[in-house]
Design a protein around this motif. Structure first.
Motif, PDB file in Angstrom:
ATOM      1  N   LEU A  69     133.172  -2.693  18.210  1.00  0.00           N
ATOM      2  CA  LEU A  69     133.434  -2.717  16.773  1.00  0.00           C
ATOM      3  C   LEU A  69     132.228  -2.164  16.020  1.00  0.00           C
ATOM      4  CD1 LEU A  69     134.999  -6.282  16.666  1.00  0.00           C
ATOM      5  CD2 LEU A  69     136.212  -4.099  16.659  1.00  0.00           C
ATOM      6  N   PRO A  70     132.366  -1.905  14.719  1.00  0.00           N
ATOM      7  CA  PRO A  70     131.223  -1.402  13.940  1.00  0.00           C
ATOM      8  C   PRO A  70     129.995  -2.320  14.005  1.00  0.00           C
ATOM      9  CG  PRO A  70     133.228  -1.065  12.722  1.00  0.00           C
ATOM     10  CD  PRO A  70     133.600  -1.882  13.929  1.00  0.00           C
ATOM     11  N   THR A  71     130.189  -3.605  14.211  1.00  0.00           N
ATOM     12  CA  THR A  71     129.046  -4.513  14.328  1.00  0.00           C
ATOM     13  C   THR A  71     128.274  -4.302  15.627  1.00  0.00           C
ATOM     14  OG1 THR A  71     130.542  -6.198  15.210  1.00  0.00           O
ATOM     15  CG2 THR A  71     130.014  -6.308  12.848  1.00  0.00           C
ATOM     16  N   GLU A  88     129.459   7.711  12.291  1.00  0.00           N
ATOM     17  CA  GLU A  88     128.360   6.787  12.045  1.00  0.00           C
ATOM     18  C   GLU A  88     128.915   5.508  11.424  1.00  0.00           C
ATOM     19  OE1 GLU A  88     124.390   7.008   9.382  1.00  0.00           O
ATOM     20  OE2 GLU A  88     124.636   8.628  10.832  1.00  0.00           O
ATOM     21  N   ASN A  89     128.266   4.415  11.754  1.00  0.00           N
ATOM     22  CA  ASN A  89     128.609   3.123  11.190  1.00  0.00           C
ATOM     23  C   ASN A  89     128.198   3.118   9.715  1.00  0.00           C
ATOM     24  OD1 ASN A  89     128.336   0.415  10.286  1.00  0.00           O
ATOM     25  ND2 ASN A  89     128.055  -0.293  12.368  1.00  0.00           N
ATOM     26  N   ILE A  90     129.114   2.728   8.849  1.00  0.00           N
ATOM     27  CA  ILE A  90     128.823   2.649   7.415  1.00  0.00           C
ATOM     28  C   ILE A  90     128.874   1.179   6.999  1.00  0.00           C
ATOM     29  CG2 ILE A  90     129.472   3.386   5.093  1.00  0.00           C
ATOM     30  CD1 ILE A  90     128.582   5.739   6.856  1.00  0.00           C
ATOM     31  N   GLN A  91     127.719   0.584   6.852  1.00  0.00           N
ATOM     32  CA  GLN A  91     127.557  -0.790   6.373  1.00  0.00           C
ATOM     33  C   GLN A  91     128.409  -1.802   7.145  1.00  0.00           C
ATOM     34  OE1 GLN A  91     128.417   0.009   2.162  1.00  0.00           O
ATOM     35  NE2 GLN A  91     126.213  -0.182   1.753  1.00  0.00           N
ATOM     36  N   ASP A  92     128.571  -1.587   8.431  1.00  0.00           N
ATOM     37  CA  ASP A  92     129.378  -2.439   9.323  1.00  0.00           C
ATOM     38  C   ASP A  92     130.830  -2.582   8.878  1.00  0.00           C
ATOM     39  OD1 ASP A  92     127.343  -2.806  11.133  1.00  0.00           O
ATOM     40  OD2 ASP A  92     126.748  -4.772  10.356  1.00  0.00           O
ATOM     41  N   LEU A 104     120.420  14.280   2.758  1.00  0.00           N
ATOM     42  CA  LEU A 104     121.589  13.443   2.517  1.00  0.00           C
ATOM     43  C   LEU A 104     122.576  13.659   3.645  1.00  0.00           C
ATOM     44  CD1 LEU A 104     122.316  14.169  -1.266  1.00  0.00           C
ATOM     45  CD2 LEU A 104     121.144  12.184  -0.302  1.00  0.00           C
ATOM     46  N   LYS A 105     123.414  12.669   3.871  1.00  0.00           N
ATOM     47  CA  LYS A 105     124.507  12.811   4.830  1.00  0.00           C
ATOM     48  C   LYS A 105     125.815  12.605   4.082  1.00  0.00           C
ATOM     49  CE  LYS A 105     122.195  11.266   9.027  1.00  0.00           C
ATOM     50  NZ  LYS A 105     122.269  10.322  10.156  1.00  0.00           N
ATOM     51  N   LEU A 106     126.815  13.383   4.473  1.00  0.00           N
ATOM     52  CA  LEU A 106     128.146  13.264   3.893  1.00  0.00           C
ATOM     53  C   LEU A 106     129.116  12.881   5.002  1.00  0.00           C
ATOM     54  CD1 LEU A 106     130.192  13.658   1.541  1.00  0.00           C
ATOM     55  CD2 LEU A 106     130.383  16.050   2.302  1.00  0.00           C
ATOM     56  N   PHE A 107     129.925  11.854   4.728  1.00  0.00           N
ATOM     57  CA  PHE A 107     130.925  11.372   5.678  1.00  0.00           C
ATOM     58  C   PHE A 107     132.281  11.333   5.001  1.00  0.00           C
ATOM     59  CE2 PHE A 107     126.891   9.435   6.773  1.00  0.00           C
ATOM     60  CZ  PHE A 107     126.798   9.685   8.134  1.00  0.00           C
ATOM     61  N   ARG A 108     133.328  11.261   5.844  1.00  0.00           N
ATOM     62  CA  ARG A 108     134.690  11.151   5.339  1.00  0.00           C
ATOM     63  C   ARG A 108     135.417  10.036   6.090  1.00  0.00           C
ATOM     64  NH1 ARG A 108     137.724  16.086   6.733  1.00  0.00           N
ATOM     65  NH2 ARG A 108     137.882  15.076   8.734  1.00  0.00           N
ATOM     66  N   VAL A 109     136.189   9.267   5.326  1.00  0.00           N
ATOM     67  CA  VAL A 109     137.108   8.281   5.880  1.00  0.00           C
ATOM     68  C   VAL A 109     138.478   8.626   5.342  1.00  0.00           C
ATOM     69  CG1 VAL A 109     137.783   5.848   5.892  1.00  0.00           C
ATOM     70  CG2 VAL A 109     135.366   6.465   6.033  1.00  0.00           C
ATOM     71  N   LYS A 110     139.475   8.700   6.215  1.00  0.00           N
ATOM     72  CA  LYS A 110     140.833   9.033   5.794  1.00  0.00           C
ATOM     73  C   LYS A 110     141.679   7.775   5.706  1.00  0.00           C
ATOM     74  CE  LYS A 110     141.461  13.697   7.483  1.00  0.00           C
ATOM     75  NZ  LYS A 110     142.375  14.572   8.192  1.00  0.00           N
ATOM     76  N   ILE A 119     128.372   9.393   0.612  1.00  0.00           N
ATOM     77  CA  ILE A 119     127.048  10.024   0.641  1.00  0.00           C
ATOM     78  C   ILE A 119     126.060   8.939   1.047  1.00  0.00           C
ATOM     79  CG2 ILE A 119     125.242  11.192  -0.679  1.00  0.00           C
ATOM     80  CD1 ILE A 119     127.486  12.102  -2.621  1.00  0.00           C
ATOM     81  N   LYS A 120     125.298   9.219   2.082  1.00  0.00           N
ATOM     82  CA  LYS A 120     124.283   8.268   2.541  1.00  0.00           C
ATOM     83  C   LYS A 120     122.915   8.887   2.285  1.00  0.00           C
ATOM     84  CE  LYS A 120     123.415   5.220   6.444  1.00  0.00           C
ATOM     85  NZ  LYS A 120     123.806   4.926   7.837  1.00  0.00           N
ATOM     86  N   LYS A 121     122.128   8.199   1.450  1.00  0.00           N
ATOM     87  CA  LYS A 121     120.797   8.683   1.101  1.00  0.00           C
ATOM     88  C   LYS A 121     119.788   8.266   2.171  1.00  0.00           C
ATOM     89  CE  LYS A 121     121.264   8.821  -3.893  1.00  0.00           C
ATOM     90  NZ  LYS A 121     120.589   8.469  -5.143  1.00  0.00           N
ATOM     91  N   SER A 122     118.631   8.928   2.157  1.00  0.00           N
ATOM     92  CA  SER A 122     117.592   8.630   3.151  1.00  0.00           C
ATOM     93  C   SER A 122     117.041   7.213   3.007  1.00  0.00           C
ATOM     94  CB  SER A 122     116.461   9.653   3.072  1.00  0.00           C
ATOM     95  OG  SER A 122     115.946   9.694   1.755  1.00  0.00           O
ATOM     96  N   ASP A 123     117.165   6.624   1.813  1.00  0.00           N
ATOM     97  CA  ASP A 123     116.698   5.242   1.617  1.00  0.00           C
ATOM     98  C   ASP A 123     117.742   4.209   2.050  1.00  0.00           C
ATOM     99  OD1 ASP A 123     118.613   5.336  -0.394  1.00  0.00           O
ATOM    100  OD2 ASP A 123     117.204   4.978  -2.033  1.00  0.00           O
TER     101      ASP A 123
END
Length: 182
Positions: A69-71, A88-92, A104-110, A119-123
Motif C-alpha cells: 500500500l502507499p504506506t 510516486e507516493n503522494i502523502q500516503d 518541481l515534479k508533476l504527477f497525474r491521478v485519473k 505539483i510537488k515542490k522541492s520543499d
C-alpha cells in the motif's frame, strides 16, 4: 477451425498487449525490490494507471502474492511498451504517475470524472489541480487557486500566451511556474 484460429490470435494479442518489465519498487524502509512480476493481467495503459493508484500486487520469488500500500512504498517504476513509467507516493494517499521532473515534479491521478494534476515542490509542499469537464481542462480559477504566488504565470494564462490545452499544456504551465516563481 475458424474459432480456434480466432482464439489463438486473440490470445497472442493479449499476451503482447501489456508487457511490463524492469519493475523496481522503493519501500519506505529504503529497500529496493527488483525483478518481480506485477500481478496485473492484460490491461491497457490507462487502466494500468488507475489500478496502480491504490496498491501494488506482485509475485515474490516463491510465487506468493505480495500486496503493498502507499504506506509501505515511496515509489516504483517499470517499463511498459518501451516507456518507463514512474509512480510516486503522494502523502500516503495513493500513487500518482510522474509526468515531469526537475525542480518541481508533476504527477497525474485519473478518476472516472476528472484528472487531478499534482505539483510537488522541492520543499515537499503539494499542490492539487483538478481538470474537470468533458475536455478535462484545468480552469483559470483552478490555476489561480493552485499557484497564487506566481503572478507572471497567472498573467500569461489570462493573456492566453500560455494555453493549457491537453497534458502538454499542463507540463508547460509547470515549467513556466518553475522558471519564474520557484
Amino acid at each position: 477451425m475458424k474459432f480456434l484460429t480466432l482464439g489463438l490470435v486473440i490470445f497472442g494479442f493479449c499476451n503482447s498487449f501489456s508487457q511490463i518489465q524492469n519493475v523496481e519498487i522503493i519501500t519506505k524502509k529504503n529497500d529496493t525490490i527488483k525483478n518481480v512480476e506485477l500481478k496485473m493481467g492484460h490491461i491497457s495503459k490507462s487502466n494500468l494507471e488507475v489500478l496502480l493508484q491504490e496498491k501494488i500486487t506482485y509475485l515474490d520469488k516463491q510465487g506468493d502474492k505480495v500486496k503493498l500500500l502507499p504506506t509501505d512504498v515511496s515509489s516504483f517504476s517499470f517499463t511498459y511498451d518501451n516507456e518507463v513509467l514512474r509512480f510516486e507516493n503522494i502523502q500516503d494517499r495513493g500513487f500518482a504517475l510522474e509526468m515531469y521532473s526537475n525542480k518541481l515534479k508533476l504527477f497525474r491521478v485519473k478518476t472516472n470524472a476528472f484528472n487531478v494534476y499534482i505539483i510537488k515542490k522541492s520543499d515537499g509542499k503539494v499542490i492539487y489541480m483538478e481538470a474537470k469537464g468533458l475536455s478535462r481542462l484545468i480552469s483559470k480559477k483552478e490555476i489561480a487557486k493552485a499557484i497564487p504566488d506566481c503572478q507572471s504565470t497567472l498573467q500569461k494564462v489570462e493573456d492566453k500566451t500560455l494555453t493549457i490545452q491537453g497534458e502538454a499544456g499542463v507540463i508547460e504551465l509547470v515549467k513556466d511556474y518553475e522558471m519564474n516563481c520557484n
